[in-house]
Scaffold this active site. Structure first.
Site, PDB file in Angstrom:
ATOM      1  N   GLU A 178      -0.397   9.509   6.932  1.00 31.45           N
ATOM      2  CA  GLU A 178      -1.401   8.487   7.316  1.00 31.45           C
ATOM      3  C   GLU A 178      -1.182   7.493   8.702  1.00 31.45           C
ATOM      4  OE1 GLU A 178      -1.645   5.975   3.668  1.00 31.45           O
ATOM      5  OE2 GLU A 178      -2.738   7.566   2.771  1.00 31.45           O
ATOM      6  N   GLU A 364      -2.482  13.344  -1.122  1.00 27.18           N
ATOM      7  CA  GLU A 364      -1.926  12.124  -2.252  1.00 27.18           C
ATOM      8  C   GLU A 364      -3.370  11.817  -2.964  1.00 27.18           C
ATOM      9  OE1 GLU A 364      -0.370   8.775  -0.530  1.00 27.18           O
ATOM     10  OE2 GLU A 364       1.208   9.785   0.660  1.00 27.18           O
TER      11      GLU A 364
HETATM   12  C1  FCB Z   1      -0.866   5.541   0.272  1.00 31.41           C
HETATM   13  C2  FCB Z   1       0.720   5.841   1.052  1.00 31.41           C
HETATM   14  C3  FCB Z   1       1.677   5.935  -0.119  1.00 31.41           C
HETATM   15  C4  FCB Z   1       1.254   5.093  -1.188  1.00 31.41           C
HETATM   16  C5  FCB Z   1      -0.209   5.176  -1.836  1.00 31.41           C
HETATM   17  C6  FCB Z   1      -0.625   4.263  -3.009  1.00 31.41           C
HETATM   18  O1  FCB Z   1      -1.614   5.077   1.450  1.00 31.41           O
HETATM   19  O2  FCB Z   1       0.793   6.935   1.679  1.00 31.41           O
HETATM   20  O3  FCB Z   1       2.985   5.919   0.357  1.00 31.41           O
HETATM   21  O4  FCB Z   1       1.616   3.724  -0.922  1.00 31.41           O
HETATM   22  O5  FCB Z   1      -1.087   4.873  -0.527  1.00 31.41           O
END
Ligand code: FCB
Length: 456
Positions: A178, A364
């Site tokens: 990110e 994620e």
């Molecule tokens: C993302 C992050 C991860 C975690 C999630 C909830 O933005 O990459 O580390 O904090 O959110």
């Protein structure tokens, strides 16, 4: 709720997906490891940031977190018991170079990750490593951090060392997690380490992070046989707050910085001209050859998907004149994030159509709710289970659309240190009692396991 195939929840089976589909959980070093003073680890920007009162909502830090540094065999056992075949984790750069760079890496840090990776392989978990998940060595921040071009060189050296040591066992490498958050949460909003509030700095950080991604790729290709490399972007599907021409134009601008600012240069199109024109003297310094470097071909695109955003025109609101507005009457997680499995489909459809990556991985996806431990010690997180189920149904639709989605990593294996929210936000499929370090699989985790093991 079992998977009985009701209208509400049609039957979903692992067999609906390709046999080589990657199923995993994601974690990151600072959020779970703890042991911040052990075995020669140096200070990271998150250690420093957490030490200032007011930065973290509950005043906590990742100093102990899930104590994963000591408890990793148990944690990998949980990942295996779920039936996952892959596991995404990150390396703490300050464990490898305490002060960011140097001639000799910290052998104890390398040994830790070497043991960890062996532990994954022993359990049938394919390691997916992220090189940078936000824990920059503080010593590099003291020299300007990612805004200083030297940090790019330091990252490439760090990548070289790590990949020479672990490249015989790790095939899948994610350079950055990110970059938007690294740049804007940390350097513009000040909500994350290093806590700066400069739009111009954030844009330079962003550029340098992207350049470091591009420069790391040939290093990984040299050091790792049959390597597969990509970056993990946080992307959002967007909707205008109204049909007005102003809100629609604002949504295009917001998309330009939130999504296209990363997707365009990574796919060889340079920075979006419409946004560059707005930036004025906030635009980053770009050196000759940088845009080619950023566009160095990758093997996959990682997408972290959490929620859609609704955008309104906001004259005078910063350089971009946009505002993200609260969604109206929609389902939300405890973080206030809209629950939208459909948004995940819209997003991946758009990414596949506009950029044609050869492979996409959802690196994620997950949710936070107020978990309650019942007197008999269970965590009946029906909402998280439903969130997971509905996103996996959406995933099946994404596959059916012909989008080249090849894997899904749930965020997260464990409850952990959720950055500025400290321990107030639990995202785990496994509950962690931070007083005792006891782990307990939640209902959501049990369901993921039933789905993956084919028990449903
Ligand atoms: C993302 C992050 C991860 C975690 C999630 C909830 O933005 O990459 O580390 O904090 O959110």
């Amino acid at each position: 709720m079992k998977n009985t195939g009701t209208d509400e929840f049609p039957i979903l089976k692992r067999n609906d997906f390709a046999p080589d589909f990657r199923w995993g959980c994601s974690t990151s070093s600072y959020q779970i490891e703890g042991a911040v003073h052990q075995d020669g680890r140096g200070e990271s920007i998150w250690d420093r940031f957490c030490a200032t009162p007011g930065h973290i909502r509950d005043g906590s830090s990742g100093a102990v977190a899930c104590d994963h540094y000591h408890r990793w065999p148990e944690d990998l056992d949980i990942a295996r018991s779920l039936g996952t075949n892959a596991y995404r984790f990150s390396i703490a750069w300050p464990r490898i170079f305490a002060s960011g760079r140097g001639r000799v890496p910290n052998q104890k840090g390398l040994d830790f990750y070497s043991r960890l990776v062996d532990g994954m392989l022993e359990r049938g978990l394919e390691p997916w490593v992220t090189l940078y998940h936000w824990d920059l060595p503080q010593a590099l921040q003291d020299q300007g951090g990612w805004a200083n071009r030297d940090t790019v060189d330091a990252f490439v050296e760090y990548t070289d060392v790590v990949s020479r040591h672990l490249g015989d066992r790790i095939k899948n490498w994610i350079t950055h997690n990110e970059p938007w958050c690294t740049a804007f949460n940390g350097n513009f909003e000040g909500a994350h380490a290093p806590g700066l509030k400069s739009f111009k700095t954030a844009l330079q950080v962003c550029h340098n992070v992207l350049v470091s991604h591009g420069l790391a790729i040939p290093v990984l290709r040299r050091n790792v046989p049959a390597v597969r490399v990509g970056a993990a972007l946080s992307l959002h599907p967007l909707k205008p707050a109204s049909d007005s021409a102003q809100d629609v134009a604002a949504t295009v601008r917001h998309d330009g910085l939130r999504n296209r600012w990363f997707l365009d240069p990574l796919h060889g199109r340079g920075y979006p001209a419409d946004i560059w024109a707005i930036l004025g003297d906030n635009a980053p310094v770009v050196q000759a050859g940088d845009m080619q470097t950023i566009a160095t071909p990758t093997d996959f695109l990682g997408v972290n998907y959490y929620f859609p955003e609704i955008v309104a025109d906001a004259p005078g609101a910063g350089v971009m004149s946009t505002r993200v507005v609260e969604p109206g009457n929609v389902e939300r997680t405890a973080f206030g994030w809209e629950v939208s499995p459909r948004g995940m489909i819209t997003l991946l459809n758009r990414v596949a159509r506009d950029y044609r990556p050869t492979e996409i991985y959802l690196t994620e996806n997950g949710s936070t709710y107020h978990d309650v431990v019942t007197p008999d010690g269970n965590i009946e997180d029906l909402e998280r289970r439903r969130y997971l189920q509905r996103h996996l149904l959406a995933l099946r639709e994404i596959v059916a659309l012909g989008i080249p989605i090849k894997g899904y990593f749930a965020w997260s294996l464990l409850d952990n240190f959720e950055w500025a929210e400290g321990y107030l936000r639990r995202f785990g499929l496994t509950h962690v009692d931070f007083a005792t370090q006891q782990r307990r699989l939640k209902l959501s985790g049990q369901w993921y396991g039933e789905f993956l093991r084919g028990d449903l």
